[in-house]
Design a protein around this motif. Structure first.
Motif, PDB file in Angstrom:
ATOM      1  N   ASP A  85      44.472  29.335  45.215  1.00  0.00           N
ATOM      2  CA  ASP A  85      45.066  28.836  43.969  1.00  0.00           C
ATOM      3  C   ASP A  85      46.262  29.732  43.610  1.00  0.00           C
ATOM      4  O   ASP A  85      46.083  30.893  43.227  1.00  0.00           O
ATOM      5  N   SER A  86      47.477  29.193  43.724  1.00  0.00           N
ATOM      6  CA  SER A  86      48.678  30.004  43.518  1.00  0.00           C
ATOM      7  C   SER A  86      48.765  30.553  42.095  1.00  0.00           C
ATOM      8  O   SER A  86      49.243  31.670  41.880  1.00  0.00           O
ATOM      9  N   GLN A  87      48.288  29.773  41.102  1.00  0.00           N
ATOM     10  CA  GLN A  87      48.341  30.251  39.715  1.00  0.00           C
ATOM     11  C   GLN A  87      47.382  31.418  39.502  1.00  0.00           C
ATOM     12  O   GLN A  87      47.729  32.413  38.854  1.00  0.00           O
ATOM     13  N   ALA A  88      46.168  31.291  40.046  1.00  0.00           N
ATOM     14  CA  ALA A  88      45.205  32.386  39.933  1.00  0.00           C
ATOM     15  C   ALA A  88      45.707  33.625  40.660  1.00  0.00           C
ATOM     16  O   ALA A  88      45.563  34.757  40.176  1.00  0.00           O
ATOM     17  N   LEU A  89      46.315  33.399  41.825  1.00  0.00           N
ATOM     18  CA  LEU A  89      46.855  34.512  42.609  1.00  0.00           C
ATOM     19  C   LEU A  89      47.937  35.246  41.823  1.00  0.00           C
ATOM     20  O   LEU A  89      47.970  36.484  41.758  1.00  0.00           O
ATOM     21  N   SER A  90      48.834  34.477  41.203  1.00  0.00           N
ATOM     22  CA  SER A  90      49.921  35.068  40.423  1.00  0.00           C
ATOM     23  C   SER A  90      49.381  35.818  39.209  1.00  0.00           C
ATOM     24  O   SER A  90      49.867  36.908  38.874  1.00  0.00           O
ATOM     25  N   LEU A  91      48.364  35.251  38.550  1.00  0.00           N
ATOM     26  CA  LEU A  91      47.790  35.894  37.367  1.00  0.00           C
ATOM     27  C   LEU A  91      47.164  37.235  37.722  1.00  0.00           C
ATOM     28  O   LEU A  91      47.418  38.253  37.058  1.00  0.00           O
ATOM     29  N   LEU A  92      46.336  37.256  38.766  1.00  0.00           N
ATOM     30  CA  LEU A  92      45.664  38.500  39.156  1.00  0.00           C
ATOM     31  C   LEU A  92      46.668  39.565  39.581  1.00  0.00           C
ATOM     32  O   LEU A  92      46.534  40.746  39.235  1.00  0.00           O
ATOM     33  N   ALA A  93      47.684  39.148  40.333  1.00  0.00           N
ATOM     34  CA  ALA A  93      48.704  40.102  40.778  1.00  0.00           C
ATOM     35  C   ALA A  93      49.461  40.677  39.587  1.00  0.00           C
ATOM     36  O   ALA A  93      49.748  41.888  39.528  1.00  0.00           O
ATOM     37  N   SER A  94      49.777  39.839  38.613  1.00  0.00           N
ATOM     38  CA  SER A  94      50.525  40.317  37.433  1.00  0.00           C
ATOM     39  C   SER A  94      49.676  41.265  36.599  1.00  0.00           C
ATOM     40  O   SER A  94      50.193  42.239  36.027  1.00  0.00           O
ATOM     41  N   LEU A  95      48.362  41.006  36.512  1.00  0.00           N
ATOM     42  CA  LEU A  95      47.475  41.913  35.771  1.00  0.00           C
ATOM     43  C   LEU A  95      47.466  43.300  36.413  1.00  0.00           C
ATOM     44  O   LEU A  95      47.527  44.325  35.711  1.00  0.00           O
ATOM     45  N   GLU A 138      23.894  36.626  46.992  1.00  0.00           N
ATOM     46  CA  GLU A 138      24.272  36.592  48.395  1.00  0.00           C
ATOM     47  C   GLU A 138      25.520  37.437  48.653  1.00  0.00           C
ATOM     48  O   GLU A 138      25.618  38.126  49.672  1.00  0.00           O
ATOM     49  N   CYS A 139      26.480  37.368  47.741  1.00  0.00           N
ATOM     50  CA  CYS A 139      27.707  38.157  47.913  1.00  0.00           C
ATOM     51  C   CYS A 139      27.426  39.651  47.812  1.00  0.00           C
ATOM     52  O   CYS A 139      27.953  40.445  48.597  1.00  0.00           O
ATOM     53  N   ILE A 140      26.606  40.046  46.844  1.00  0.00           N
ATOM     54  CA  ILE A 140      26.267  41.466  46.695  1.00  0.00           C
ATOM     55  C   ILE A 140      25.495  41.949  47.922  1.00  0.00           C
ATOM     56  O   ILE A 140      25.737  43.039  48.446  1.00  0.00           O
ATOM     57  N   LYS A 141      24.568  41.127  48.426  1.00  0.00           N
ATOM     58  CA  LYS A 141      23.819  41.491  49.629  1.00  0.00           C
ATOM     59  C   LYS A 141      24.743  41.622  50.836  1.00  0.00           C
ATOM     60  O   LYS A 141      24.519  42.459  51.715  1.00  0.00           O
ATOM     61  N   ALA A 142      25.803  40.792  50.866  1.00  0.00           N
ATOM     62  CA  ALA A 142      26.743  40.833  51.994  1.00  0.00           C
ATOM     63  C   ALA A 142      27.698  42.012  51.903  1.00  0.00           C
ATOM     64  O   ALA A 142      28.463  42.261  52.841  1.00  0.00           O
ATOM     65  N   GLY A 143      27.687  42.727  50.766  1.00  0.00           N
ATOM     66  CA  GLY A 143      28.500  43.935  50.673  1.00  0.00           C
ATOM     67  C   GLY A 143      29.526  43.959  49.570  1.00  0.00           C
ATOM     68  O   GLY A 143      30.230  44.963  49.404  1.00  0.00           O
ATOM     69  N   ALA A 144      29.646  42.871  48.779  1.00  0.00           N
ATOM     70  CA  ALA A 144      30.598  42.878  47.667  1.00  0.00           C
ATOM     71  C   ALA A 144      30.171  43.902  46.619  1.00  0.00           C
ATOM     72  O   ALA A 144      28.978  44.072  46.362  1.00  0.00           O
ATOM     73  N   VAL A 145      31.135  44.578  46.008  1.00  0.00           N
ATOM     74  CA  VAL A 145      30.808  45.575  44.986  1.00  0.00           C
ATOM     75  C   VAL A 145      30.767  44.972  43.593  1.00  0.00           C
ATOM     76  O   VAL A 145      30.246  45.591  42.662  1.00  0.00           O
ATOM     77  N   ASP A 146      31.322  43.754  43.428  1.00  0.00           N
ATOM     78  CA  ASP A 146      31.274  43.093  42.123  1.00  0.00           C
ATOM     79  C   ASP A 146      31.475  41.591  42.314  1.00  0.00           C
ATOM     80  O   ASP A 146      32.008  41.138  43.330  1.00  0.00           O
ATOM     81  N   TYR A 147      31.038  40.815  41.313  1.00  0.00           N
ATOM     82  CA  TYR A 147      31.125  39.363  41.356  1.00  0.00           C
ATOM     83  C   TYR A 147      31.580  38.904  39.977  1.00  0.00           C
ATOM     84  O   TYR A 147      30.836  39.006  39.004  1.00  0.00           O
ATOM     85  N   LYS A 170      35.515  32.967  37.055  1.00  0.00           N
ATOM     86  CA  LYS A 170      36.680  32.476  36.324  1.00  0.00           C
ATOM     87  C   LYS A 170      36.227  31.582  35.165  1.00  0.00           C
ATOM     88  O   LYS A 170      35.245  30.851  35.308  1.00  0.00           O
ATOM     89  N   PRO A 171      36.949  31.572  34.024  1.00  0.00           N
ATOM     90  CA  PRO A 171      38.089  32.457  33.725  1.00  0.00           C
ATOM     91  C   PRO A 171      37.606  33.889  33.504  1.00  0.00           C
ATOM     92  O   PRO A 171      36.591  34.117  32.857  1.00  0.00           O
ATOM     93  N   ILE A 172      38.336  34.837  34.055  1.00  0.00           N
ATOM     94  CA  ILE A 172      37.872  36.230  34.039  1.00  0.00           C
ATOM     95  C   ILE A 172      38.276  36.938  32.762  1.00  0.00           C
ATOM     96  O   ILE A 172      39.267  36.590  32.116  1.00  0.00           O
ATOM     97  N   SER A 173      37.487  37.939  32.422  1.00  0.00           N
ATOM     98  CA  SER A 173      37.842  38.853  31.334  1.00  0.00           C
ATOM     99  C   SER A 173      38.798  39.905  31.901  1.00  0.00           C
ATOM    100  O   SER A 173      38.500  40.536  32.921  1.00  0.00           O
ATOM    101  N   PHE A 192      37.904  42.728  34.627  1.00  0.00           N
ATOM    102  CA  PHE A 192      38.596  42.744  35.916  1.00  0.00           C
ATOM    103  C   PHE A 192      39.181  44.122  36.206  1.00  0.00           C
ATOM    104  O   PHE A 192      39.000  44.677  37.295  1.00  0.00           O
ATOM    105  N   MET A 193      39.861  44.709  35.229  1.00  0.00           N
ATOM    106  CA  MET A 193      40.490  46.007  35.442  1.00  0.00           C
ATOM    107  C   MET A 193      39.439  47.106  35.616  1.00  0.00           C
ATOM    108  O   MET A 193      39.623  48.030  36.411  1.00  0.00           O
ATOM    109  N   THR A 194      38.326  46.984  34.877  1.00  0.00           N
ATOM    110  CA  THR A 194      37.236  47.954  35.059  1.00  0.00           C
ATOM    111  C   THR A 194      36.655  47.860  36.454  1.00  0.00           C
ATOM    112  O   THR A 194      36.353  48.872  37.105  1.00  0.00           O
TER     113      THR A 194
END
Length: 479
Positions: A17-27, A98-107, A110-113, A117-119
């Motif tokens: 999602d280009s809009q989500a990508l742009s938002l996260l990058a700008s944050l 499943e994501c945490i078990k696979a090794g993700a550190v956070d989940y 959207k819409p994200i706080s 996100f920064m924390t």
């Protein structure tokens, strides 16, 4: 606007999602992260990850071409030291687990706080830094030649190489903001290690300890989070919970495995959002206390039995410290014995009693189901009752025999429960009396380091009876 971090740390974002990508990058850029690498195409992201340095990844799940879960598994397999944060529209608990078990550190969903996100980014980069710092601990032999200064500064008496290695790990994770799970049998010193983590962290707040065994949800919530006036019958005034007392410090929860599910949900929120609700309040309060928990039971087994939430478990186990039982660090027994003798003699104003080496051999032959706490109690009792300048091995022997009679199989390992055997002596078939006697005598002498007096006590016979059996065995082998 001036950057807060002025940080050139490479952070990769993967989202179709280009809009989500742009938002996260700008944050990230707004917060001072100058080296943000965005990808709409998940295939290009995989190529970049495998060939370039990346310190953290922000990853969507539902993408064409390569699904986010597939990428997550490849990322954590190829570079397990790189933290991955999932940001997705899939707000499902099973997906998160499943994501945490696979090794993700956070989940994150959207819409994200923005604050959340920064924390999460900050914690992920902190975890990456910790992983880098832990690389020297991969070889346990490196710990052998290091001084025990770390342990001794925190009243942990040891020169066992595994314990020294553990204390090095504790020092590395002490400045992390992540939760710490301390595993270990009753009496190994879990709270002592928790205090060491707090002291090393140089946090300005207090170390606050709570044993939550037996607390129902109301009592737990009131103790930890406090309440507002009128929250329940008898709540005649506002009360601050212990979590507030631990501000800028550490809150230690012992026996976390006994926590009921409703209370687990509340602690999970505290871990995820750094906020909590006092009883009777609709307004959340913020907490910056470090959470350290301990259990003498396997939380993983409790999860499998449905008695402990999976998502809560995976939040707790970012940093794990497993303290070995005393029977696995027998080289510490002389050190601990001397320390507890000195401590007890000082308390009672007595001259420090001495002991024979036979006492150390006797103690090393015992499994110590109560671990260091049990040894301390034995020494305290013996020094208190000592009528002479020497400690009696006989008195310690009586204490050990009493415990063995009460808990005859306390130290038996689960691995040997299906075999015919005892205390390290196993047989692949049912032994004859002669074979069993020979092996038990051999094992008793091995444990007692050939001290016949100690070996006889282990076998429950007199020293003379053991000597007679040895003579018979010697004659039998000669014949």
């Amino acid at each position: 606007m001036e950057n807060k971090n002025n940080d050139k740390t490479p952070i990769m974002i993967v989202d179709d999602d280009s809009q989500a990508l742009s938002l996260l990058a700008s944050l990230l850029c707004h917060d001072g992260y100058e080296n943000v690498i965005p990808f709409e195409d998940s295939r290009r992201a995989l190529d970049y990850f495998n060939t370039q340095e990346v310190h953290a990844v922000v990853l969507d799940l539902s993408m064409p071409r390569l699904h986010g879960m597939y990428l997550l598994e490849l990322f954590t397999k190829n570079k397990p030291h790189v933290p991955v944060i999932i940001v997705t529209a899939e707000n499902q608990i099973d997906s998160a687990i499943e994501c945490i078990k696979a090794g993700a550190v956070d989940y994150l969903t959207k819409p994200i706080s923005i604050n959340r996100f920064m924390t999460s980014i900050s914690r992920a980069l902190e975890l990456r830094s910790l992983n880098d710092g832990l690389s020297f601990l991969q070889d346990p032999e490196q710990a052998v030649g290091l001084p025990s200064a770390i342990a001794s500064r925190h009243s942990i008496i040891t020169h066992n190489k595994n314990m020294l290695s553990l204390m090095q790990y504790v020092e590395v994770i002490s400045n992390s903001h992540q939760a710490v799970l301390i595993n270990g049998e009753t009496g190994v010193g879990k709270e002592l290690v928790a205090k060491a983590i707090h002291t090393m962290s140089k946090r300005k707040g207090e170390f606050v300890s709570i044993n939550i065994s037996g607390l129902d949800d109301l009592m737990f919530s009131d103790t930890l989070f406090g309440h507002k006036k009128g929250a329940y019958t008898g709540a005649n005034q506002d009360r601050d919970g212990l979590i507030k007392k631990a501000a800028n410090g550490t809150i230690f929860l012992d026996e976390i495995g006994d926590l009921n599910e409703l209370s687990q949900v509340k602690l999970l929120r505290l871990l995820q959002e750094n906020e909590y609700y006092p009883l009777g309040s609709d307004n959340p309060l913020q907490s910056n206390a470090r959470l350290v928990v301990a259990s003498n039971r396997s939380l993983r087994h409790l999860v499998n039995e449905g008695k402990f939430r999976k998502d809560f478990y995976y939040r707790l186990c970012t940093h794990q410290v497993t303290i070995p039982p005393l029977r696995d660090r027998l080289d510490d027994i002389p050190l601990l014995l001397d320390h507890f003798i000195d401590e007890t003699a000082k308390i009672f104003g007595k001259k420090r009693p001495t002991y024979r080496k036979e006492l150390v051999d006797l103690l090393c032959s015992y499994d110590f189901p109560g671990n260091v706490r049990e040894l301390k109690a034995m020494v305290f009792d013996s020094v208190t009752k000592a009528a002479s300048s020497k400690l009696s091995s006989e008195y310690f022997s009586e204490l050990i025999d009493r415990e063995r009679d009460s808990f005859p199989f306390q130290g038996a390992s689960s691995a040997s429960q299906n075999l015919v055997g005892v205390n390290g002596v196993t047989f692949d078939r049912f032994p004859t009396l002669k074979h069993a006697e020979t092996e038990l005598i051999r094992r008793a002498l091995e444990i007692a380091k050939n001290n016949q007096g100690v070996a006889a006590r282990l076998l429950g016979i007199t020293r003379q009876a053991l000597n007679n059996r040895l003579q018979r065995l010697k004659k039998g082998s000669a014949a």
